[in-house]
Design a protein around this motif. Structure first.
Motif, PDB file in Angstrom:
ATOM      1  N   PRO A   1      47.399  49.434  45.640  1.00  0.00           N
ATOM      2  CA  PRO A   1      47.261  48.641  46.556  1.00  0.00           C
ATOM      3  C   PRO A   1      46.777  47.132  46.568  1.00  0.00           C
ATOM      4  N   LEU A   2      45.763  46.989  45.395  1.00  0.00           N
ATOM      5  CA  LEU A   2      45.470  45.762  44.776  1.00  0.00           C
ATOM      6  C   LEU A   2      46.366  44.549  44.604  1.00  0.00           C
ATOM      7  N   ARG A   3      47.540  45.178  43.919  1.00  0.00           N
ATOM      8  CA  ARG A   3      48.581  44.403  43.560  1.00  0.00           C
ATOM      9  C   ARG A   3      49.178  43.544  44.885  1.00  0.00           C
ATOM     10  N   ALA A   4      49.219  44.352  46.032  1.00  0.00           N
ATOM     11  CA  ALA A   4      49.809  43.678  47.083  1.00  0.00           C
ATOM     12  C   ALA A   4      49.316  42.292  47.480  1.00  0.00           C
ATOM     13  N   HIS A   5      47.919  42.196  47.184  1.00  0.00           N
ATOM     14  CA  HIS A   5      47.348  41.024  47.584  1.00  0.00           C
ATOM     15  C   HIS A   5      47.366  39.912  46.175  1.00  0.00           C
ATOM     16  N   GLU A   6      47.055  40.545  45.186  1.00  0.00           N
ATOM     17  CA  GLU A   6      46.883  39.530  43.881  1.00  0.00           C
ATOM     18  C   GLU A   6      48.130  39.033  43.334  1.00  0.00           C
ATOM     19  N   ILE A   7      49.634  39.491  43.522  1.00  0.00           N
ATOM     20  CA  ILE A   7      50.474  38.861  43.101  1.00  0.00           C
ATOM     21  C   ILE A   7      50.628  37.638  43.836  1.00  0.00           C
ATOM     22  N   LEU A   8      50.597  37.408  45.167  1.00  0.00           N
ATOM     23  CA  LEU A   8      50.602  36.084  45.562  1.00  0.00           C
ATOM     24  C   LEU A   8      49.247  35.086  45.643  1.00  0.00           C
ATOM     25  N   GLU A   9      48.466  36.304  45.377  1.00  0.00           N
ATOM     26  CA  GLU A   9      46.904  35.182  44.937  1.00  0.00           C
ATOM     27  C   GLU A   9      47.265  34.341  43.621  1.00  0.00           C
ATOM     28  N   ASN A  10      47.938  35.145  42.603  1.00  0.00           N
ATOM     29  CA  ASN A  10      48.309  34.362  41.263  1.00  0.00           C
ATOM     30  C   ASN A  10      49.012  33.297  41.630  1.00  0.00           C
ATOM     31  N   THR A  11      50.231  33.650  42.533  1.00  0.00           N
ATOM     32  CA  THR A  11      51.212  32.764  42.889  1.00  0.00           C
ATOM     33  C   THR A  11      50.670  31.257  43.408  1.00  0.00           C
TER      34      THR A  11
END
Length: 689
Positions: free
Chosen positions: A572-582
């Motif tokens: 679930p963390l990756r759902a936010h973190e991918i675009l946060e890094n983007t």
């Protein structure tokens, strides 16, 4: 700030002038009939009406603060509709009553004089109180719409001060104005503003779940208009029209505007606001009565059997006391809860049936182990509030909203036995949304599906990297640039697996940040190192060892990944973190090494996020059915903005993107991150499960 202040300025000016004219007529009537000594009774009623209006605004504010998120949306939506009804009725009432208002008030004053001080105070209180309550409700709605209080409150204050000045000028016969035209123009303006408030209220009801259609958009102009631009902000602040609106919002806005404005204009044409022959407008009546009163002189004071201060004091104090009691009760719900024990032996000790509303519980660990504690529905295990890592002997506050239903505490000490306290039943509250707990087994299916997606993606990546390697070995750098982009985007679409790629991620896609020689450093490897060489004129011989190393690293990753541990809680963390890094790296240009393809990588990150949301969808829909429709709309907005930068000749480099387009993209991505932010909390693995 003016865009947020204007609607409140208009309501303050209009309502202030209406109330001021009423007071002017009351004062002028008393002066005319020689009862100047009774003027304090009028001012007492006015003061009581103001106190009631302020109290009403305070009650609305504190009531909303004690509701859950969805309940706040519903509360705000319903009150927005009520505010629209009040304003509409006020506009038409003034159109009908303008000619007779002075005569009606005069009759009430004459009757009050015969009945005593209390009747006159009540007359002025009721006459002004209606305007004050309407102003409070509409102003509260404007503050909620704007999302901040400074602009709306400042606008209302300016409008009220200006209306007071106009009323003083009219009363002193120092100012002449066509009140018929004034109320016609402001009435039309308020109808337009009310249409926007109606649209905003309908959107609140959709977001609360009371009304459907929240994901059915009539239009979405976010790809063409910058929502943060001055013109979009001005339109939104004054008319409540946004760049994205649902079908229901648009239908409600247009239907209200067309119907109400047509009726209003027809009434104006029919003479509804024009004074009859030989009659005067409110302002003229007030001025005439004032002049006659000044000639008539003043009569002696009127005596009554009770102290002169009793009624005024009571009418001013009662609304304030009532509002203070409501606020005190609300605040008490948040701070007066007893301390609750947390341990295997005393879990929930000190917990008694709470009152509905927002509560603050002081959780004290009386055991000898670090513990997690959850406020749960004992039947379903749904979580209303939680504290993690509560150390022995320490106390921390847990804030939760209490509604109707059963509640219990679940204490989960590290290395100990989970204990659930006795349940209590709460009545009299609304429905409060709880988070259905997620167990590790619940994420097993989504995790297996995502690992399968990554395994297949890595196999494809290896083939693409080997082709890139062959291009460079053959000296075909033009083809290598095209194949580099294909392979790099494939890797970028696997973003959710970054946590398990460990050191290989740095070798395959690491940035030169922190390296001593930056892009020239020997430890700079992988896709971005190849990008630098391919777009900075380096030879095939220079790039061959880099390509060989990249291919070897990708092959090793494909071999290692199936056996690597993947913490289900990371999914679930990756759902936010991918675009946060983007947003942090791609949309700032930090990763660009010369190809100008940051926006292409952004598109690949979106694809990776979509894949992740697909495997998580069943769990998310079960816990918040409205979340993914909002996220999908945000994904589409960002995707459309990115796709617009892909021209037939290639991708537009980030630095060449127009400033407005770049602001729109950053804003849309930031909003999407806000929409994605609840996912980790919704799908957090809780021991309470």
């Amino acid at each position: 700030m003016w865009d947020e202040a204007f609607p409140s300025f208009l309501i303050g000016l209009r309502e202030g002038l209406e109330a001021g004219l009423i007071v002017s007529i009351l004062v002028a009537t008393l002066v005319r009939f020689g009862h100047k000594a009774r003027l304090p009774q009028v001012w007492t009623g006015v003061a009581a009406a103001i106190a009631l209006s302020l109290s009403f605004g305070a009650v609305l504010t504190f009531t909303a603060a004690n509701l859950s998120g969805h309940a706040q949306e519903a509360f705000g939506g319903v009150l927005s509709l009520i505010a629209v009804g009040f304003v509409t009725a006020m506009v038409f009432w003034m159109r009908r009553s303008a000619r007779t208002l002075s005569a009606e008030l005069k009759e009430k004053v004459q009757a009050s004089l015969a009945m005593g001080a209390g009747a006159l105070v009540l007359t002025s209180f009721l006459a002004v109180g209606r305007e004050g309550l309407e102003t409070s409700l509409f102003l509260w709605t404007n503050v909620r719409t704007a999302g901040e209080s400074t602009g709306p409150l400042l606008g209302a204050a300016v409008g009220l001060v200006l209306s007071a000045g106009l009323c003083w000028g009219l009363y002193r016969r120092a100012l002449k104005m066509n009140l018929t035209r004034f109320f016609t123009i402001t009435g039309a303006g308020l109808i337009v503003v009310a249409a926007g408030v109606l649209g905003y209220g309908l959107r609140d009801l959709q977001e609360s779940g009371l009304v459907g259609g929240g994901s059915s958009y009539a239009f979405d102009l976010s790809g063409h208009l910058d929502a943060s631009s001055w013109y979009a902000t001005l339109v939104q602040g004054t008319l409540n029209l946004t760049v994205t609106m649902t079908v229901l919002q648009v239908v409600g806005y247009l239907a209200y505007l067309c119907i109400v404005m047509t009726l209003f204009v027809e009434g104006v044409r029919g003479g509804g606001t024009a004074p009859a022959a030989g009659k005067t407008t409110q302002g003229e009546a007030a001025q005439g009565e004032t002049a006659q009163g000044e000639k008539a002189g003043a009569a002696g004071p009127v005596r009554s059997g009770r102290p002169r201060w009793a009624v005024p004091t009571a009418l001013v104090a009662v609304p304030v006391v009532v509002a203070g009691a409501v606020i005190a009760v609300s605040d008490g719900k948040q701070s007066s809860s007893a301390t609750v024990s947390v341990s295997e032996q005393e879990c929930g000790k000190g917990f008694s049936t709470p009152l509905p509303g927002q509560q603050v519980f002081q959780m004290h660990n009386t055991g000898d182990k670090v513990s997690e504690v959850y406020l749960v529905n004992p039947a379903s295990g749904a979580v209303y509030g939680e504290i993690e890592g509560l150390a022995p002997g320490t106390t921390r506050a847990l804030t939760a909203t209490i509604g109707s239903g059963d509640y219990a505490w679940r204490c989960v000490p590290t290395g100990g036995t989970s204990v659930t306290s006795a349940a209590v039943h709460v009545t009299g509250g609304g429905q409060v949304k709880a988070v259905k707990p997620v167990a590790e087994d619940d994420l097993k299916g989504p995790l297996d599906a995502y690992k399968d997606y990554v395994n297949k993606g890595l196999a494809t990546l290896l083939t693409q990297t080997q082709k890139l390697q062959a291009d460079i070995h053959g000296g075909d750098l033009a083809t290598a640039r095209a194949d580099w982009l294909t392979a790099h985007l494939q890797y970028a679409s696997l973003g959710a697996a970054y946590g398990t790629f460990a050191d290989l991620d740095g070798k395959i896609n690491g940035r030169p940040d922190g390296l001593a020689d930056k892009a020239q450093d020997k430890d700079f490897t992988g896709f971005l190192r190849l990008e630098y060489g391919l777009w900075h004129g380096q030879s095939a011989a220079d790039l061959t060892p880099v390509a060989d190393q990249l291919t070897a690293d990708v092959a090793k990753l494909g071999q290692d990944f199936p056996g690597q541990d993947f913490d289900p809680g990371d999914l679930p963390l990756r759902a936010h973190e991918i675009l946060e890094n983007t947003l942090q790296f791609e949309l700032t240009g930090d990763t660009d090494q010369g190809s100008g393809t940051n926006l292409a990588t952004t598109q690949a990150n979106l694809a990776g996020t979509r894949e992740l949301l697909t495997v998580l969808q069943p769990l998310l829909d079960e816990r918040d059915p409205q979340l993914l429709p909002r996220v999908d709309a945000g994904m589409k907005r960002v995707g459309d903005l990115v796709a617009a930068a892909h021209k037939p000749e290639g991708w537009t480099a980030l630095e060449q993107l127009p400033a407005d387009a770049r602001r729109q993209l950053n804003g849309a991505t930031g909003q999407l991150l806000e929409d994605l932010a609840p996912i980790p909390a919704l799908l957090e693995i809780r021991k309470a499960a």
